[in-house]
Motif scaffolding. Structure first.
Motif, PDB file in Angstrom:
ATOM      1  N   CYS A  10       0.855  -1.200   0.000  1.00 65.46           N
ATOM      2  CA  CYS A  10       0.000   0.000   0.000  1.00 65.46           C
ATOM      3  C   CYS A  10       0.889   1.247   0.000  1.00 65.46           C
ATOM      4  O   CYS A  10       1.770   1.392   0.843  1.00 65.46           O
ATOM      5  CB  CYS A  10      -0.907  -0.002   1.227  1.00 65.46           C
ATOM      6  SG  CYS A  10      -1.932   1.473   1.366  1.00 65.46           S
ATOM      7  N   TYR A  11       0.655   2.127  -0.969  1.00 65.42           N
ATOM      8  CA  TYR A  11       1.424   3.363  -1.060  1.00 65.42           C
ATOM      9  C   TYR A  11       0.474   4.555  -0.970  1.00 65.42           C
ATOM     10  O   TYR A  11      -0.618   4.530  -1.538  1.00 65.42           O
ATOM     11  CB  TYR A  11       2.185   3.448  -2.380  1.00 65.42           C
ATOM     12  CG  TYR A  11       3.256   2.388  -2.534  1.00 65.42           C
ATOM     13  CD1 TYR A  11       4.559   2.627  -2.110  1.00 65.42           C
ATOM     14  CD2 TYR A  11       2.946   1.155  -3.091  1.00 65.42           C
ATOM     15  CE1 TYR A  11       5.544   1.655  -2.253  1.00 65.42           C
ATOM     16  CE2 TYR A  11       3.920   0.173  -3.227  1.00 65.42           C
ATOM     17  CZ  TYR A  11       5.218   0.428  -2.807  1.00 65.42           C
ATOM     18  OH  TYR A  11       6.179  -0.527  -2.945  1.00 65.42           O
ATOM     19  N   ILE A  12       0.882   5.571  -0.266  1.00 62.30           N
ATOM     20  CA  ILE A  12       0.116   6.809  -0.176  1.00 62.30           C
ATOM     21  C   ILE A  12       0.975   7.937  -0.744  1.00 62.30           C
ATOM     22  O   ILE A  12       2.107   8.160  -0.294  1.00 62.30           O
ATOM     23  CB  ILE A  12      -0.281   7.125   1.281  1.00 62.30           C
ATOM     24  CG1 ILE A  12      -1.227   6.045   1.812  1.00 62.30           C
ATOM     25  CG2 ILE A  12      -0.937   8.510   1.362  1.00 62.30           C
ATOM     26  CD1 ILE A  12      -1.614   6.230   3.252  1.00 62.30           C
ATOM     27  N   ILE A  13       0.443   8.623  -1.758  1.00 63.17           N
ATOM     28  CA  ILE A  13       1.181   9.714  -2.398  1.00 63.17           C
ATOM     29  C   ILE A  13       0.497  11.032  -2.052  1.00 63.17           C
ATOM     30  O   ILE A  13      -0.693  11.208  -2.311  1.00 63.17           O
ATOM     31  CB  ILE A  13       1.228   9.526  -3.928  1.00 63.17           C
ATOM     32  CG1 ILE A  13       1.935   8.205  -4.265  1.00 63.17           C
ATOM     33  CG2 ILE A  13       1.959  10.699  -4.581  1.00 63.17           C
ATOM     34  CD1 ILE A  13       1.955   7.896  -5.753  1.00 63.17           C
ATOM     35  N   LEU A  14       1.221  11.938  -1.445  1.00 64.38           N
ATOM     36  CA  LEU A  14       0.706  13.252  -1.094  1.00 64.38           C
ATOM     37  C   LEU A  14       1.385  14.305  -1.967  1.00 64.38           C
ATOM     38  O   LEU A  14       2.605  14.278  -2.142  1.00 64.38           O
ATOM     39  CB  LEU A  14       0.970  13.565   0.381  1.00 64.38           C
ATOM     40  CG  LEU A  14       0.320  12.626   1.407  1.00 64.38           C
ATOM     41  CD1 LEU A  14       0.693  13.073   2.825  1.00 64.38           C
ATOM     42  CD2 LEU A  14      -1.191  12.613   1.251  1.00 64.38           C
ATOM     43  N   LEU A  15       0.586  15.215  -2.514  1.00 64.65           N
ATOM     44  CA  LEU A  15       1.125  16.295  -3.339  1.00 64.65           C
ATOM     45  C   LEU A  15       0.791  17.630  -2.686  1.00 64.65           C
ATOM     46  O   LEU A  15      -0.326  17.836  -2.213  1.00 64.65           O
ATOM     47  CB  LEU A  15       0.523  16.252  -4.753  1.00 64.65           C
ATOM     48  CG  LEU A  15       0.835  15.011  -5.596  1.00 64.65           C
ATOM     49  CD1 LEU A  15      -0.243  13.966  -5.405  1.00 64.65           C
ATOM     50  CD2 LEU A  15       0.916  15.382  -7.066  1.00 64.65           C
ATOM     51  N   THR A  16       1.757  18.516  -2.653  1.00 60.44           N
ATOM     52  CA  THR A  16       1.529  19.821  -2.045  1.00 60.44           C
ATOM     53  C   THR A  16       2.389  20.869  -2.722  1.00 60.44           C
ATOM     54  O   THR A  16       3.519  20.575  -3.162  1.00 60.44           O
ATOM     55  CB  THR A  16       1.851  19.794  -0.532  1.00 60.44           C
ATOM     56  OG1 THR A  16       1.814  21.124  -0.014  1.00 60.44           O
ATOM     57  CG2 THR A  16       3.234  19.214  -0.272  1.00 60.44           C
TER      58      THR A  16
END
Length: 364
Positions: A10-16
């Protein structure tokens, strides 16, 4: 994220755009090798703080004094009340300049906001010099490019976001982003974002700053907030996740995930459908017949999905106290109605829903 175990694979990608300090060192993998260099390569704008407290009326006078012919401006205020008062004031004060004025906020139905953004883009492409008065609705996802931006004080990351609407293309000489500190009975910034954010922002905004120092400025802001802010509530929610504490009896004293809301619901506001024209009236008729009066649950859901997009295009959120005289179609309806024949009493095509001047509301 600290303390949470994710399933394998499981991967979580956050963009900011502003890189808040969400993670501790080593808790996340940066996909960009060096964030700093992307900020330091930019030199489109200069940030100019003017933090001596001003009332809204004083600010309107100050803006008139700083206004230059041939310059397009975006002015961002923290509340609908402030944006409406300022918009009316400068339209009166600059009426002889021949400038085109545009107003943007969620006080206007979404359909009209999209249309107005297109009108702003068209005016700018034609070389017209305009003044856009808005709330924070322009901070993300609104691609417009003006010569100068003027913003009420707020968190540093919000200031940087709105600065992205100034000289966005980089084709002009360096754009100017002014930050003012507006205060009537109390600070508009503290009212919306809290005292801590306001105090830290004032400390960070010590002098004029070029865009290539925004990375450094953002990091300083987040570090200071982190040092001063308690994370006990966040730690309690993480513990609730690990303990699978989704909901418990009210008599049990512990943190539960059912208490968490990403955006807190404001029970003092209601959604209002505004019949701005015949097309909107037809959409409401479809909603009333297919949803409000349909007794079969499955059919009601199907009918709502058919009209949902057009229906939401005509909704505004307003305080209950200014909507109390409106029509509530059924006692169970969560949406109130401004019928076409009464529109002129409740809704203005230029500035949106007619609300009390004392109303203060946060707009995203």
């Amino acid at each position: 994220m600290r303390g949470i175990i994710y399933p394998p694979g499981c991967y979580i990608i956050l963009l900011t755009a502003t890189r808040p300090l969400i993670f501790e060192e080593g808790e996340a993998i940066e996909l960009l090798d060096d964030n700093r260099k992307y900020f330091e390569a930019l030199d489109r704008v200069k940030l100019i703080p003017r933090l001596e407290p001003l009332t809204l009326d004083q600010f309107a006078d100050e803006f008139v004094m700083m206004y230059e012919d041939g310059i397009s401006y975006l002015v961002v205020l923290n509340t609908i009340n402030a944006s409406l008062r300022f918009y009316r004031a400068i339209k009166e004060k600059l009426r002889d300049k021949g400038v085109a004025f545009f107003y943007l906020s969620t006080n206007i139905i979404p359909r009209e906001r999209r249309k107005r953004i297109q009108e702003i883009r068209s005016a700018l492409q034609k070389g017209k010099k305009i003044i856009v008065v808005s709330t924070q609705v322009v901070e993300a996802g609104v691609d417009i490019d003006l010569d100068a931006v003027v913003r009420d004080l707020g968190p540093i990351d919000s200031i940087v976001q709105v600065a992205g609407r100034c000289n966005r293309s980089g084709w002009r000489d360096k754009g100017r982003v002014y930050v003012f500190n507006l205060k009537d009975s109390r600070s508009y910034s503290a009212m919306i974002y809290g005292a801590l954010s306001t105090i830290v922002s004032i400390d960070v905004l010590k002098g004029e700053t070029d865009e290539n120092r925004f990375y450094e400025m953002i990091n300083e802001y987040f570090e200071r907030v982190k040092d001063k802010k308690s994370f006990q509530k966040s730690d309690d929610l993480i513990e609730a996740m690990n303990s699978f504490c989704f909901d418990v009896d009210d008599n049990v004293e512990c943190c539960k995930l059912s208490d968490f809301q990403l955006i807190e619901e404001n029970r003092d506001y209601v959604d209002v459908f505004v019949q701005v024209d015949d097309e909107a009236a037809k959409i409401w008729d479809e909603y009333e017949k297919g949803v409000l009066k349909e007794k079969d649950f499955v059919k009601r859901q199907e009918n709502y999905l058919k009209v949902r997009r057009d229906f939401k295009d005509h909704l505004v959120s307003v305080p209950v106290r200014v909507a109390k005289d409106l029509i509530r179609p059924t006692k169970n309806s969560s949406v109130w109605l401004v019928p076409l024949e009464n529109k002129e009493y409740y809704y203005d095509d230029e500035t949106g829903f007619k609300r009390d001047i004392d109303d203060e509301i946060l707009i995203f």
